[in-house]
Design a protein around this motif. Structure first.
Motif, PDB file in Angstrom:
ATOM      1  N   CYS A  16       0.829  -1.209   0.000  1.00  6.98           N
ATOM      2  CA  CYS A  16       0.000   0.000   0.000  1.00  6.98           C
ATOM      3  C   CYS A  16       0.864   1.259   0.000  1.00  6.98           C
ATOM      4  O   CYS A  16       0.518   2.254  -0.644  1.00  6.98           O
ATOM      5  CB  CYS A  16      -0.978  -0.015   1.178  1.00  6.98           C
ATOM      6  N   GLN A  66       0.733   4.102  -2.856  1.00 10.14           N
ATOM      7  CA  GLN A  66       0.563   5.527  -2.573  1.00 10.14           C
ATOM      8  C   GLN A  66       1.656   6.346  -3.269  1.00 10.14           C
ATOM      9  O   GLN A  66       1.382   7.368  -3.905  1.00 10.14           O
ATOM     10  CB  GLN A  66       0.614   5.774  -1.058  1.00 10.14           C
ATOM     11  N   LEU A  71      -5.186   1.948   5.046  1.00 10.04           N
ATOM     12  CA  LEU A  71      -5.778   2.843   4.046  1.00 10.04           C
ATOM     13  C   LEU A  71      -5.874   4.270   4.570  1.00 10.04           C
ATOM     14  O   LEU A  71      -5.550   5.234   3.869  1.00 10.04           O
ATOM     15  CB  LEU A  71      -7.170   2.342   3.635  1.00 10.04           C
ATOM     16  N   LEU A  82      -5.263   6.339   1.130  1.00 13.60           N
ATOM     17  CA  LEU A  82      -5.579   5.635  -0.118  1.00 13.60           C
ATOM     18  C   LEU A  82      -7.080   5.419  -0.249  1.00 13.60           C
ATOM     19  O   LEU A  82      -7.770   5.157   0.740  1.00 13.60           O
ATOM     20  CB  LEU A  82      -4.904   4.261  -0.130  1.00 13.60           C
ATOM     21  N   PRO A 121     -10.101   3.177  -0.822  1.00  8.24           N
ATOM     22  CA  PRO A 121     -10.299   1.728  -0.678  1.00  8.24           C
ATOM     23  C   PRO A 121     -10.435   1.020  -2.022  1.00  8.24           C
ATOM     24  O   PRO A 121      -9.972  -0.107  -2.181  1.00  8.24           O
ATOM     25  CB  PRO A 121     -11.603   1.618   0.121  1.00  8.24           C
ATOM     26  N   VAL A 149     -13.245  -1.810  -0.652  1.00  8.88           N
ATOM     27  CA  VAL A 149     -12.113  -2.638  -1.072  1.00  8.88           C
ATOM     28  C   VAL A 149     -12.620  -3.681  -2.073  1.00  8.88           C
ATOM     29  O   VAL A 149     -13.705  -4.236  -1.898  1.00  8.88           O
ATOM     30  CB  VAL A 149     -11.487  -3.338   0.163  1.00  8.88           C
TER      31      VAL A 149
END
Ligand code: G
Ligand code: G
Ligand code: MN
Ligand code: NA
Length: 254
Positions: free
Chosen positions: A75, A79, A113, A118, A120, A151
């Protein structure tokens, strides 16, 4: 046994790394995102395949820490790429059924997240049907919660094992990943073509995106396109690459 011993402490010793394999839109063959895959190199044992060490990490109770590390790292990479290249990308992360056992997956995903800011919908979790066989109510409600949060959920290796179609009726999957065994002979075997065509129609009629894995040749990509598979993944586009190589090849200069 040797693997058990070396696995303990391997995370702290920094022996794991991540590689990324592109997932392409079938239409136009443009980049949609990437699947992250873990790699382990141990000083004594050399390179060990995740097929060998993931089951052991599950047995010795190390999979949650390892899975959380993958989630955090992948993640953070996402990003960084989204910011640097200012474009939406999908990061698809394999999750072991065991990671659902202690109930920590939902808060972990949400925390990562939030911390990274971020969306989802830019993260996808890949699970296999092993998660679904005798799934507890908690596992089912965790899947629902993740889905509600936005998500994406993908059913990996679809068509292998003891796939029961009833899973698909009741579970909130967004994506069906057709196992590579159906793809390898698709341009030559009419049965495989028929099977993939049926999976695509079923997936689409349930509102799912269908991805073919293990695409190795342009002929396979062409056959899958004719069958209306949405996305393609495999060595034809690229082997899994380290972040630097992935970036150079698929992100920079676009
Ligand atoms: O990357 P490779 O094809 O060697 O992967 C072999 C197997 O290991 C595949 O089934 C893949 O899904 C699994 N795998 C790779 N990375 C991860 C990971 O980060 N977590 C889990 N749970 N499985 C992984
Ligand atoms: O189970 P899962 O689908 O997560 O496994 C992904 C594995 O498939 C990874 O280990 C990856 O290295 C491998 N893989 C990815 N693309 C191809 C391909 O085109 N051909 C073959 N044989 N393996 C592939
Ligand atoms: Mn996968
Ligand atoms: Na798969």
């Amino acid at each position: 046994l040797k693997i058990d011993q070396q696995l303990r402490g391997a995370l702290e010793r920094g022996e794991f790394s991540l590689v990324y394999q592109p997932i392409m839109h079938t239409r136009g063959r443009t980049l949609k995102g990437m699947e992250v895959l873990i790699r382990w190199t141990n000083p004594e044992l050399g390179r060990i395949s995740p097929m060998d060490f993931i089951p052991i990490a599950e047995q010795i109770g190390a999979i949650t820490d390892l899975g959380n590390w993958v989630l955090q790292e992948a993640c953070a990479q996402l990003q960084s790429w989204q910011r640097q290249y200012n474009r939406p990308l999908l990061m698809s992360i394999n999750v072991s059924p065991r990671q659902f056992h202690d109930g920590s997956i939902v808060p972990k995903v949400k925390t990562v997240l939030t911390q990274l800011g971020l969306k989802p919908t830019s993260v996808q979790l890949e699970v296999t049907e092993g998660l679904l066989i005798n799934a507890s109510d908690r596992v089912l409600s965790d899947l629902d919660t993740l889905k509600l949060a936005g998500v994406h959920l993908a059913l990996d290796d679809f068509g292998t094992g003891y796939s029961s179609l009833s899973y698909l009726r009741h579970l909130p999957f967004d994506v069906l990943k057709v196992d590579q065994s159906f793809v390898h002979e698709i341009a030559r075997k009419s049965q495989d073509e028929a099977m993939v065509g049926a999976m695509v129609r079923m997936g689409h009629s349930l509102g799912m995106t269908v991805v073919a894995e293990g695409v190795e040749t342009p002929e396979q990509a062409y056959s899958l396109e004719a069958l209306r598979v949405d996305d393609l993944q495999g060595f034809y586009f690229s082997q899994p690459l380290c972040a630097r190589d992935f970036e150079r090849r698929f992100l920079a200069g676009i």
